[in-house]
Structures are given as C-alpha cells and as structure tokens.
Design an enzyme around this catalytic site. Structure first.
Site, PDB file in Angstrom:
ATOM      1  N   CYS A 214      52.710  -1.830  21.538  1.00 47.78           N
ATOM      2  CA  CYS A 214      52.705  -3.203  22.043  1.00 47.78           C
ATOM      3  C   CYS A 214      53.997  -3.882  21.574  1.00 47.78           C
ATOM      4  O   CYS A 214      54.598  -3.459  20.599  1.00 47.78           O
ATOM      5  CB  CYS A 214      51.493  -3.951  21.494  1.00 47.78           C
ATOM      6  SG  CYS A 214      49.976  -3.704  22.454  1.00 47.78           S
TER       7      CYS A 214
ATOM      8  N   HIS B 181      47.575   2.839  24.325  1.00 47.57           N
ATOM      9  CA  HIS B 181      48.560   2.092  25.115  1.00 47.57           C
ATOM     10  C   HIS B 181      49.153   3.005  26.199  1.00 47.57           C
ATOM     11  O   HIS B 181      49.517   4.141  25.913  1.00 47.57           O
ATOM     12  CB  HIS B 181      49.670   1.579  24.185  1.00 47.57           C
ATOM     13  CG  HIS B 181      50.509   0.515  24.789  1.00 47.57           C
ATOM     14  ND1 HIS B 181      50.458  -0.799  24.400  1.00 47.57           N
ATOM     15  CD2 HIS B 181      51.415   0.579  25.794  1.00 47.57           C
ATOM     16  CE1 HIS B 181      51.314  -1.488  25.131  1.00 47.57           C
ATOM     17  NE2 HIS B 181      51.898  -0.684  25.989  1.00 47.57           N
TER      18      HIS B 181
ATOM     19  N   HIS C  22      51.260   5.187  28.075  1.00 46.20           N
ATOM     20  CA  HIS C  22      52.569   5.759  27.757  1.00 46.20           C
ATOM     21  C   HIS C  22      52.609   7.228  28.120  1.00 46.20           C
ATOM     22  O   HIS C  22      51.574   7.871  28.302  1.00 46.20           O
ATOM     23  CB  HIS C  22      52.879   5.598  26.269  1.00 46.20           C
ATOM     24  CG  HIS C  22      52.096   6.515  25.371  1.00 46.20           C
ATOM     25  ND1 HIS C  22      50.741   6.340  25.112  1.00 46.20           N
ATOM     26  CD2 HIS C  22      52.454   7.631  24.692  1.00 46.20           C
ATOM     27  CE1 HIS C  22      50.325   7.295  24.316  1.00 46.20           C
ATOM     28  NE2 HIS C  22      51.330   8.112  24.036  1.00 46.20           N
TER      29      HIS C  22
ATOM     30  N   GLN D 261      55.389  10.929  27.591  1.00 41.90           N
ATOM     31  CA  GLN D 261      56.350  11.508  26.660  1.00 41.90           C
ATOM     32  C   GLN D 261      57.371  12.342  27.414  1.00 41.90           C
ATOM     33  O   GLN D 261      57.133  12.760  28.545  1.00 41.90           O
ATOM     34  CB  GLN D 261      55.636  12.407  25.657  1.00 41.90           C
ATOM     35  CG  GLN D 261      54.596  11.669  24.836  1.00 41.90           C
ATOM     36  CD  GLN D 261      54.004  12.563  23.768  1.00 41.90           C
ATOM     37  OE1 GLN D 261      54.713  12.998  22.854  1.00 41.90           O
ATOM     38  NE2 GLN D 261      52.724  12.847  23.874  1.00 41.90           N
TER      39      GLN D 261
HETATM   40 ZN   LIG Z   1      49.455  -1.484  22.761  1.00 44.08          ZN
END
Ligand SMILES: [Zn+2]
Length: 379
Positions: free
Chosen positions: A85, A197, A199, A201
């Site tokens: 975040c 969160h 995301h 890679q």
């Molecule tokens: Zn987050």
C-alpha cells in the site's frame, strides 16, 4: 529500454537500501509532471539482502535456486501493515514511499535472484556444481487499492501494467547475466500468495528455465520439419477447430489448450508472431488490456458457491516469452493462466504421477472448460 508511450510517465528512484523503484503513472498530477515523484524512503532498512546460490541438479540438468533468507519474508501481514500500500495508509511505512501511485515496480526485498549474489562455496566434486544466483526479481503493484484485483482494473490501468511488463522485459533482457524474463501473477491463498495486495512478479533468470527449454526444443523441431512457427500453427489449429476457443479479437485469441493439464487452463496468444511483450504494438497492447480483463472476469465467474455467488478463482498467470539470447526466431509469446481449483473448495494436488514423473492426469475435458468460459461471458 523500450520507448515509453506518451500516455505514461516513468520515474525511477531508489529505496533506502539501494533497491530500484519505478513509478509508471497514467493519471494526474503525476502524468504531466505537475507533481514530481520525490518522496523519500526513510526506513532504517540496513544492508540489502543478497540472493543465494543456484545448484545444478545433475540428474536433470536443471538449476535450483537455494535462497535461505526467503524464509524470513513477510507472510500475510495484517492489512494495516501491507508493504505494497502507499506509505501513510497503514501503521508502518511501506515499500512505496509515495502517498499514492498508479502502477509501481520495485526490486524484491527478498530476491531469489539478484545482482548481489555471493559466490557459493565450491565443491571439489564435479557433479556438485553451484553458481551465484545472479539476476533480478521484481514486484509489480497493479494498483494502490488494497482491496482490488487485476480483474477489477480499468482497461486503461491494465494497459499501464502491460506497458510496465514490456518496459521491464526490455530492460531486464539487457542485463548481461539474464537469459530469460518471466512476468507472472500468483493470485489467491490456495496458490501460496503471501500478500493480498494485487501484485505480480517478474523473475529475470540467469538460465533458460526447464519448461522453456522444453517448449523451445519442440518449437525448433517443428521449425526444422516444416519451416513454420509451432505457436502460430497451434493457434491456427485451435481457431479452425473452434471447440476450445473462449474468445477472439482482432489481435488475440484465448483458448483452452487441447491437452490441458490443469482443471482450469487457458492460453492467450497474439495473432502476429512476436517473441515477447516488448515487441507488441500499440493496438495489440490496447486490445490485450480489454481481452485479458474479459478473460479474468470470466474465470471469476467460472465456479459458483452453494448460494449461486461467484467464487474468485485462485490462479497462476504467466507470460511465456522468448529467451533473451537463443531461440528467438522460433519462440512465440503466449500467456498461460491455470488454476488448481477443480471444484468449489476442492484443490488439485500435484501428487505422485505429476510430481514424481510429470505424468499429468486431468479429470476435466478441455472442451467442457471452454464451453463454461464462453457461457459466463455475459454476466
Ligand atoms: Zn495493500
């Protein structure tokens, strides 16, 4: 490095321990540069973690990264300590010093591969070979919204992620030690995700990975036999047959592979022969954003629970790109999305046959998977 399209502003900066962080901004006030990306990382991080070593499995010829330090990495922190975040939203400063961002990429704090990798202790035994795990591991944050998912991004933001993948592919491919760049997303706790969160890679490996070597050998053999590209011929076969095609646009087609291994598996391939994401044209990237979002949203409607509510699908999505230095003329870009969820609440385990000898058994006919994915196209 690729040329950054005018729709984006790319700003590179450095974290407290020297790792690189890059903002890819597609909204104001950062896009125009009106507000600059000058937030500083004040965390007392100490020395940067080095990668470990890679050992050669002499039985198979495969390299295995041995990275003991990764045992200490962040594991499912509480939401107010999310390291992905923006800083200021949680109780502790995060990996991103800014108070908001669009898409951000940074070097993994606990990398399996890194420019910093110690020389392994050498053994006198010729079959016990090791090398430093040189390369690079990056984290791609798709959005600053902790509760979002890739599937809930706008097409514009998805396009920014695609541009970031293309930029990273080009830049990481230029590193001397790097032989292959793999962009992927693990989604869902069932896949072993350690941070919620949204995301993905990027791994830049100092070798050509085993599955990629296998794909390359098949592609080379096909090319020698026919003078044609295997990826293009498979796509053509699937489009002619049609029974496993999920969706098709001007530049992209998604299909369930004929010999799918996973209970849910879809490949997404460009119509044009391109080796990697960096080679995609503007129009292809625009359509990819739309088509990929459509595909992910279908996957999230694939299963429903007892009350009839859709179950967000745990998945692995990975971009098969041509290796950096070899086989580029016969390799063809495609995305593979796969899930271990074989029914609501039931996971497929890679057990004896799959884990032991790579003998796959799939209980679900690929045509049935494709039919369901077509059916859930219009919510
Ligand atoms: Zn987050």
């Amino acid at each position: 490095m690729t040329t950054i399209p005018a729709r984006l502003r790319r700003t590179a900066t450095t974290l407290a321990d020297g790792r690189e962080l890059i903002y890819f901004d597609d909204t104001e006030p950062w896009l125009s540069g009106e507000t600059s990306r000058d937030a500083v990382d004040h965390r007392p991080l100490g020395a940067r973690a080095a990668a470990g070593e890679m050992r050669l499995d002499a039985l198979t010829g495969d390299w295995v990264a041995i990275a003991g330090h990764r045992l200490n990495r962040t594991f499912l922190p509480p939401a107010d300590e999310c390291p992905l975040c923006p800083t200021g939203r949680g109780t502790v400063p995060s990996e991103i010093p800014a108070d908001d961002y669009d898409v951000v990429v940074f070097e993994n704090r606990f990398p399996s591969f890194s420019a910093l990798a110690g020389a392994p202790e050498t053994s006198a035994e010729p079959l016990l070979a090791a090398r430093p795990a040189h390369g690079r591991c990056e984290v791609v944050c798709f959005t600053s919204d902790h509760g979002a998912a890739f599937a809930s991004l706008t097409p514009r933001r998805a396009r920014t992620v695609i541009d970031a993948w293309a930029d990273r592919t080009a830049e990481l491919s230029a590193i001397d030690e790097v032989e292959q760049v793999f962009c992927f997303e693990n989604r869902g706790q069932e896949i072993g995700v350690t941070l919620h969160h949204p995301h993905g890679q990027i791994y830049a490996y100092p070798y050509v990975a085993p599955r990629t070597r296998q794909l390359l050998a098949q592609a080379r053999a096909h090319h020698e036999r026919t003078g044609r590209l295997l990826g293009a011929d498979i796509l053509e076969s699937e489009r002619r047959d049609g029974s496993r095609v999920v969706l098709s646009g001007r530049h992209w087609t998604a299909y369930v592979p004929y010999a799918a291994r996973w209970p849910v598996e879809v490949h997404l391939a460009p119509h044009r022969d391109v080796p990697d994401l960096a080679a995609l044209e503007d129009e292809e990237r625009d359509e990819l954003a739309e088509v990929y979002l459509d595909l992910l949203r279908r996957l999230d409607r694939y299963y429903v629970d007892a009350a009839g509510d859709p179950i967000p699908l745990p998945y692995i999505a990975g971009w098969h790109q041509a290796p950096v230095r070899e086989g580029r003329a016969v390799s063809r870009l495609h995305l593979q999305v796969m899930s271990v969820l074989r029914a609501p609440g039931k996971l497929k385990y890679l057990a004896g046959s799959e884990s032991g000898v790579g003998g796959w058994v799939n209980d679900v006919p690929p045509e049935q998977v494709a039919a369901r994915l077509r059916e859930v196209g219009t919510p």
